[in-house]
Design an enzyme around this catalytic site. Structure first.
Site, mmCIF file in Angstrom:
data_model
loop_
_atom_site.group_PDB
_atom_site.id
_atom_site.type_symbol
_atom_site.label_atom_id
_atom_site.label_comp_id
_atom_site.label_asym_id
_atom_site.label_seq_id
_atom_site.Cartn_x
_atom_site.Cartn_y
_atom_site.Cartn_z
ATOM 1 N N ASP A 115 25.628 52.927 41.746
ATOM 2 C CA ASP A 115 25.630 54.368 41.486
ATOM 3 C C ASP A 115 24.532 54.770 40.500
ATOM 4 O O ASP A 115 23.941 55.846 40.619
ATOM 5 C CB ASP A 115 26.993 54.808 40.953
ATOM 6 C CG ASP A 115 28.040 54.917 42.049
ATOM 7 O OD1 ASP A 115 27.697 54.609 43.222
ATOM 8 O OD2 ASP A 115 29.189 55.281 41.757
ATOM 9 N N LYS A 134 39.294 45.997 47.054
ATOM 10 C CA LYS A 134 40.482 46.123 46.194
ATOM 11 C C LYS A 134 40.158 47.122 45.087
ATOM 12 O O LYS A 134 39.478 46.802 44.121
ATOM 13 C CB LYS A 134 40.878 44.780 45.604
ATOM 14 C CG LYS A 134 42.110 44.847 44.706
ATOM 15 C CD LYS A 134 42.457 43.472 44.156
ATOM 16 C CE LYS A 134 43.647 43.544 43.211
ATOM 17 N NZ LYS A 134 43.328 44.252 41.956
ATOM 18 N N SER A 159 37.715 43.392 43.422
ATOM 19 C CA SER A 159 38.228 43.948 42.177
ATOM 20 C C SER A 159 37.132 44.116 41.126
ATOM 21 O O SER A 159 36.263 44.969 41.248
ATOM 22 C CB SER A 159 39.368 43.055 41.658
ATOM 23 O OG SER A 159 40.070 43.692 40.622
#
Length: 507
Positions: free
Chosen positions: A314, A328, A303
């Site tokens: 990224d 998740k 999460s």
């Protein structure tokens, strides 16, 4: 008449979510979308009649009497649990537990748990709690509590047993795959969610461990980083350890990622309706600009942990190392129904800055580091030059006999204490007292340093000949051998980070 009032009551309950939804921010919609929403709200009367029929048959024919409140609450639980593993109904006890977690203090053993196949499965032990100190690990199953079989208990019932007064014992039975049952008695402690801890693991290299994400995690992390920088302004690299971090507050994850990003998107969420995208951007400035960063993850990083790892990956701000994460990729919202009840409902999916959804896939690390145990390989029988018949003699052997550094005084034997050699003091009797004073001073200094578990005995560290101002700091850093034995993954991650620091362009 018996079937009329359950139908009326159930219809009233179904009408309640419309009232609850009015408390939520509304999204502008077109007429066509509004029509679609109205169609969704229409009640399937045939299915409703089936429900009322089942409800009445249970009331009349079940072997034991069941009160209507229990039946209705179980029906609500069934609706939510059938949606996904994270949507659930929070009754009074569950809601109180949620509020307790928000305050961060309660009496327990310190484990994040979930229900699987009727048993309690340990999602993650919380650092420095009775559970982690007893060796309980993620993936363990709790099959008995206080001698009672867990299978058949609800999550609320199990949590009520596990929590209690601080200092009181809790008996539990642990099952780990491939190992015999373990019967443990743990003393409940005050469980505090201290989400950030830091320590030095090598000269100029530090690790910051985040156990879970809370509202103040970013603030705590900022404080820890500034303290590290104050102690050593020449930090060469930082490891952000998110292993076994089950997640937590979305805002906490965004704040942590923001500390290491100058600008750009951190994460965005998307709900079921069009135009429901919410974007979260990083603010300008970093707390440690140009410092190499490595994020350590594993299968229990979930999460909010994955939000941080995905954002830094990224933006190419950090190396992600370890094993693939939990996967998740959904967001849950707690919607209060009354003063003492609520539902936790999955309301959106989240995406990394590059638009990746990690739902059921996880974050794939840039560098895979599998857990391993360091063992010294047994040396075989080596065949060396000295074993060859007629080998040439070493010319140094003749000089060794003439060496003067092998002199041993024979005037007085070495003093012995319990069969061990000791060093005889060379000054007056006041010298030992002076030495003790220095030792106490060093111990006092070490208490003010970052809390780091120090080895009881370290055989591969040579004590300094003279007093060094940096001695306290050196004692806090584990040797490479000790680090590799205690946590091989962290040891390997450190070497990856050192390589990145070596090749990184200087600012």
């Amino acid at each position: 008449m018996k079937k009329i009032w359950p139908l009326a009551l159930w219809t009233m309950m179904l009408a309640q979510p419309t009232v609850w939804a009015e408390d939520l921010p509304s999204t502008p919609t077109t007429d066509s979308k509004q029509t679609k929403v109205e169609e969704v709200k229409s009640l399937p009367l045939t299915d409703l009649r089936t429900f009322v029929d089942v409800f009445e048959r249970i009331r009349q024919s079940y072997v034991d009497p069941v009160d209507d409140k229990t039946l209705f609450e179980n029906a609500i639980k069934g609706m939510l649990s059938a949606l996904d593993p994270h949507s659930t109904y929070l009754d009074k006890n569950d809601y109180e537990n949620l509020k307790t977690q928000t305050t961060g203090e309660f009496g327990g053993i310190g484990v994040e748990i979930g229900m699987e196949d009727g048993f309690l499965r340990v999602i993650s032990p919380i650092d420095d709690t009775p559970a982690s100190q007893a060796g309980i690990k993620a993936g363990d199953y709790i099959i008995k509590l206080e001698g009672k079989v867990v299978k058949g208990m609800t999550m609320s019932e199990a949590v009520d047993i596990m929590r209690g007064s601080i200092g009181q014992p809790l008996k539990l039975t642990i099952q780990r795959k491939g190992e015999p049952l373990r019967h443990l008695t743990l003393i409940r402690a005050k469980i505090e969610f201290s989400s950030v801890k830091s320590r030095w693991i090598a000269p100029d290299y530090a690790v910051l461990r985040i156990s879970q994400f809370q509202n103040h995690t970013a603030r705590d992390l900022t404080k820890a980083l500034l303290q590290l920088k104050e102690k050593n302004a020449n930090i060469k690299g930082v490891i952000l350890d998110l292993r076994n971090n089950p997640g937590g507050v979305l805002g906490g994850a965004i704040g942590v990622a923001d500390l290491f990003l100058d600008k750009g998107l951190v994460v965005y969420t998307k709900a079921r309706t069009e135009g429901s995208i919410e974007k979260y951007e990083a603010t300008e400035g970093q707390i440690l600009p140009n410092i190499p960063l490595l994020v350590l993850v594993n299968g229990a990083s979930a999460s909010a942990s994955e939000i941080v790892a995905g954002a830094l990956q990224d933006h190419k701000r950090a190396i992600i190392a370890g094993t693939p994460t939990f996967g998740k990729g959904s967001v849950q919202t707690v919607l209060p129904l009354a003063e003492d009840k609520a539902i936790k409902l999955t309301t959106a999916r989240y995406y990394t800055p590059n638009g990746r959804s990690i739902q059921a896939e996880g974050i794939k690390p840039d560098v895979t580091i599998e857990p391993a145990k360091l063992e010294i390989a047994k040396a075989g029988e080596d065949f060396k030059e000295a074993d060859l018949k007629g080998h040439l003699a070493n010319p140094n052997e003749a000089k060794a006999a003439e060496a003067t550094n092998t002199f041993v005084p024979v005037d007085s034997p070495d003093p012995q204490v319990d069969g061990e050699k000791t060093v005889e003091p060379t000054s007056d009797s006041k010298q030992p007292a002076k030495t003790d004073k220095k030792s106490k001073s060093k111990s006092k200094t070490s208490k003010n340093a970052p809390k780091t578990p120090e080895p009881e005995t370290v055989t591969d560290v040579t004590p300094p000949v003279a007093e060094d101002k940096n001695q306290t700091k050196a004692d806090e850093i584990p040797s490479e051998k000790r680090l590799a034995e205690d946590d091989y993954v962290l040891y390997a991650a450190l070497n990856v980070l050192k390589g990145a620091a070596f090749w990184q362009a200087k600012p």
